[in-house]
Motif scaffolding. Structure first.
Motif, short mmCIF file in Angstrom:
data_model
loop_
_atom_site.label_atom_id
_atom_site.label_comp_id
_atom_site.label_asym_id
_atom_site.label_seq_id
_atom_site.Cartn_x
_atom_site.Cartn_y
_atom_site.Cartn_z
N UNK A 344 0.81 -1.22 0.00
CA UNK A 344 0.00 0.00 0.00
C UNK A 344 0.84 1.27 0.00
N UNK A 345 1.97 1.28 0.72
CA UNK A 345 2.83 2.46 0.74
C UNK A 345 3.37 2.76 -0.66
N UNK A 346 3.80 1.72 -1.37
CA UNK A 346 4.30 1.91 -2.74
C UNK A 346 3.21 2.48 -3.63
N UNK A 347 2.00 1.93 -3.54
CA UNK A 347 0.88 2.39 -4.37
C UNK A 347 0.57 3.86 -4.10
N UNK A 348 0.58 4.23 -2.81
CA UNK A 348 0.29 5.61 -2.44
C UNK A 348 1.34 6.57 -3.00
N UNK A 349 2.61 6.25 -2.80
CA UNK A 349 3.68 7.15 -3.25
C UNK A 349 3.75 7.22 -4.78
N UNK A 351 1.13 6.88 -6.79
CA UNK A 351 -0.03 7.69 -7.19
C UNK A 351 0.23 9.17 -6.96
N UNK A 352 0.97 9.48 -5.90
CA UNK A 352 1.28 10.89 -5.59
C UNK A 352 2.53 11.38 -6.32
N UNK A 353 3.06 10.54 -7.20
CA UNK A 353 4.24 10.89 -8.01
C UNK A 353 5.44 11.26 -7.13
N UNK A 354 5.64 10.49 -6.04
CA UNK A 354 6.71 10.79 -5.10
C UNK A 354 7.84 9.75 -5.13
N UNK A 355 7.74 8.77 -6.01
CA UNK A 355 8.85 7.81 -6.16
C UNK A 355 9.94 8.45 -7.01
N UNK A 369 17.48 6.90 -0.28
CA UNK A 369 16.10 7.37 -0.10
C UNK A 369 15.42 7.26 -1.46
N UNK A 370 14.38 6.46 -1.55
CA UNK A 370 13.77 6.16 -2.85
C UNK A 370 12.54 7.01 -3.16
N UNK A 371 12.18 7.93 -2.25
CA UNK A 371 10.95 8.69 -2.44
C UNK A 371 11.12 10.11 -1.89
#
Length: 434
Positions: A344-349, A351-355, A369-371
């Protein structure tokens, strides 16, 4: 005629440097365990762990097997290419292969998706007969009964750290940064107690670890196991949930059975942060009473701590250090929040274009730091994390924590000193890792 098979436990150079000086790096049990399924009338086995061995690229093998976690994926693809360029067949499995099979398929000849107890022996037989399929998918829940004993005789050196054993698989909880629910079948399963005890008896070392994701996942079964384990007079460690350490009988049995320390996923001292990642099972207000209870039973606490939650602000590092010193936390395994694929954390980040990148080497939780964090810059997150690690393992903090804990002092000092030494050669500036 026998076929030569090479089993590789990969470790990229960056993480290997990070771990090398620590004193409690127990063996990854996956490959020694999978080796136990191999018929030595058909295969000649070589086992290599990159933690302390070099991969023999110059030797000729008919098959190379690699287990992949996400942070090692790019490194594993490089290994595979070198062998495939020499017309050696490569099979890949492990967490990353289960999470992203379509990606992994591009870098190997055969892929194992999911748990391996059923599909790994099937593949080995097919490969020997020359009829292996490109993909093997776990479609039924493997029973942990009659598991073979891991081939520790194939492990190179590591006398004190080759003792790892499995007594259960999975975890009852669903923390949103964890990928256990994505890589394991449901439900949570335990292994027959007599089989666990029989395997532990085969270990020459007095020290070992339970490689379970949650050793207290089934409390009744664990209590039965501990009563039998007491007879062996071994020393051991296990990963547990803090909330389940409220059980006085469980702690007493663990101590009597030889427990030295628990790895406990504390993660944060902020209830807001815990709630944001579905870790509400941890109650910050109860940390002190539960940790005091663990210490009073003569067991050390190695805390898992994560920095980078969306609720974390710049003062989180100092607040966490003060809390650890006050509670007498014996040791800490500290990580940067890692958005593992399919969580879920990966999906959220995403979606928010934070990766930041699709380069999986950035997803190790230790040196990258990947995000994009929410309340600080990437530089501030990394340097705050490094500041915490150095301060936690400073002489001042070690003294404060040992004075408060008063638990297994000699062991505690050895482990803390190991971490302190490992930090001495570590770069602390974020720019180094760009």
């Amino acid at each position: 005629m026998k076929k030569k098979i090479l089993l590789i436990t990969p470790e990229n150079e960056e993480i290997n440097r990070f771990r090398k000086s620590q004193f409690n790096n127990f063996i990854q049990i996956t490959m020694p365990y999978l080796a136990a399924f191999i018929d030595e009338n058909k295969y000649e086995i070589t086992l290599v762990d990159e933690y302390n061995q070099r991969i023999p690229f110059e030797e000729k093998f008919q098959l190379v097997a690699i287990t992949i976690n996400t942070s090692n994926a790019t490194h594993c693809y490089d290994i595979s290419k070198k062998f495939r360029d020499r017309n050696t067949k490569v099979v890949m499995g492990g967490p990353h292969a289960t999470l992203l099979p379509e990606e992994v398929k591009e870098h190997c000849d055969y892929i194992m998706v999911g748990e391996g107890e059923i599909i790994w022996p099937e593949f080995l037989e097919d490969f020997y007969e020359g009829k292996a399929k490109s993909e093997y998918i776990c479609k039924e829940v493997p029973n942990l009964k009659n598991m073979p004993i891991a081939r520790r005789d194939l492990i190179h050196k590591r006398y004190f750290t080759k003792g790892a054993v499995i007594s259960s698989r999975g975890c009852p909880y669903k923390c949103s940064y964890c990928n256990l629910k994505q890589i394991y079948c449901e439900p949570f399963r335990t292994r027959p107690i007599t089989e666990v005890i029989s395997e532990i008896r085969t270990m020459k070392s007095k020290f070992f670890v339970f490689w379970d994701d949650n050793f207290f996942g089934d409390i009744d079964s664990t209590k039965e196991l501990l009563m039998e384990l007491k007879k062996l007079k071994k020393k051991w460690a296990a990963q547990v949930t803090l909330e389940r350490c409220k059980d006085e009988e469980l702690l007493k049995l663990a101590k009597e059975a030889g427990c030295v320390y628990f790895f406990v996923g504390i993660e944060s001292f902020s209830q807001e942060s815990l709630g944001s990642v579905n870790k509400g099972i941890n109650d910050v207000n109860k940390y002190k009473s539960i940790i005091d209870k663990i210490h009073s039973n003569g067991i050390c606490v190695q805390a898992g701590i994560i920095f980078g939650f969306d609720t974390d602000k710049k003062d989180v590092f100092k607040k966490t250090l003060d809390a650890c010193n006050e509670l007498g936390i014996d040791g800490a395994t500290v990580s940067i929040l890692t958005p593992l694929p399919k969580t879920p954390v990966y999906s959220q980040l995403k979606e928010e274009n934070r990766l930041i990148t699709g380069d999986w080497s950035h997803y190790n939780g230790k040196t990258r730091v990947a995000f994009v964090p929410k309340n600080m810059s990437r530089e501030e997150l990394f340097e705050g994390y490094m500041w915490f690690r150095r301060e936690f393992y400073s002489l001042k903090s070690i003294y404060k924590r040992m004075r408060k804990s008063k638990t297994n002092i000699i062991y505690n000092l050895i482990v803390n000193w190991g971490y302190k030494i490992s930090l001495s050669g570590t770069k602390s500036k974020f720019e180094y890792y760009e």
